[in-house]
Write a protein that holds these residues in place. Sequence first.
Motif, mmCIF file in Angstrom:
data_model
loop_
_atom_site.group_PDB
_atom_site.id
_atom_site.type_symbol
_atom_site.label_atom_id
_atom_site.label_comp_id
_atom_site.label_asym_id
_atom_site.label_seq_id
_atom_site.Cartn_x
_atom_site.Cartn_y
_atom_site.Cartn_z
ATOM 1 N N ASP A 1 0.823 -1.259 0.187
ATOM 2 C CA ASP A 1 0.076 -0.012 -0.408
ATOM 3 C C ASP A 1 1.255 1.262 0.005
ATOM 4 O OD1 ASP A 1 -2.028 -1.671 -0.094
ATOM 5 O OD2 ASP A 1 -2.510 -1.866 2.211
ATOM 6 N N THR A 2 1.738 0.852 -0.567
ATOM 7 C CA THR A 2 3.378 2.219 -0.420
ATOM 8 C C THR A 2 3.155 2.946 -1.763
ATOM 9 O OG1 THR A 2 4.719 1.257 -1.284
ATOM 10 C CG2 THR A 2 4.677 1.508 1.333
ATOM 11 N N GLY A 3 2.375 2.970 -2.425
ATOM 12 C CA GLY A 3 2.393 3.025 -4.049
ATOM 13 C C GLY A 3 2.780 2.899 -5.248
ATOM 14 N N TRP A 4 3.921 1.582 -4.767
ATOM 15 C CA TRP A 4 4.495 1.773 -5.910
ATOM 16 C C TRP A 4 4.623 0.113 -6.566
ATOM 17 C CZ3 TRP A 4 10.228 1.413 -6.436
ATOM 18 C CH2 TRP A 4 11.116 2.478 -5.753
ATOM 19 N N ILE A 5 4.349 0.634 -7.987
ATOM 20 C CA ILE A 5 3.554 -1.068 -8.960
ATOM 21 C C ILE A 5 4.573 -1.951 -8.262
ATOM 22 C CG2 ILE A 5 3.227 -1.702 -11.135
ATOM 23 C CD1 ILE A 5 2.632 1.419 -11.525
ATOM 24 N N GLN A 6 3.753 -3.217 -8.307
ATOM 25 C CA GLN A 6 4.413 -3.895 -8.196
ATOM 26 C C GLN A 6 4.110 -5.722 -8.928
ATOM 27 O OE1 GLN A 6 4.153 -5.760 -4.276
ATOM 28 N NE2 GLN A 6 4.483 -4.228 -3.132
ATOM 29 N N LEU A 7 5.221 -5.954 -9.672
ATOM 30 C CA LEU A 7 5.747 -6.785 -10.479
ATOM 31 C C LEU A 7 5.982 -8.058 -10.423
ATOM 32 C CD1 LEU A 7 5.861 -4.135 -14.018
ATOM 33 C CD2 LEU A 7 4.272 -5.255 -13.373
#
Length: 189
Positions: free
Chosen positions: A127-133
């Motif tokens: 939930d920190t705002g980073w896109i995770q792939l």
Amino acid sequence: MHIIESGNTAAAYGVKLARAQVIAAYPITPQTPLTEKLSEFVASGELDSQYIPVESEHSALGVCIAASSTGARAFTATSANGLLYMHEQVHWAAGARLPIVMCVANRGVGAPWTIWNDHQDSMSQRDTGWIQLYACDHQQIIDTVIKAFRLAETVNSPVMVCYDGYILSHTYMPFELPDAGKVDAFLPP
């Protein structure tokens, strides 16, 4: 060209092909071979980049935040407790809408102390705002690193490229190196 190498090396080739301009690194198992490979590329002149060894993971992301704020293509990598130590800066990078790319060689967070694969490190940052792939093999690692820079720079958001520590980071399997010219066309300066 097909090669057989580790997942960390696949990630390093992706960063090299993306022509990252600033690489900030602090060693933490199991991502250390990735940043070591990048330092070799820089030292040999294969990658025109500033390689900045720092004193902590917090500082590594701080360097990337500063570099990205000036318009440089920035990269770092971490794992497990190192990602947790970056937590304050992870929020800052997302809040500032900086297109930083970070590889996370997923590893369990202690206690008990562990070096085995677990996604609790990256999931704790959900939930920190980073896109995770998430990549499931070496070809996906190299391809996803390249795509992550394009995605980050298109939407002005930081991107994590996550892959299993040891299971992928240290095992060897074949993958294809994309053509540098095609990567340059896909990911302009």
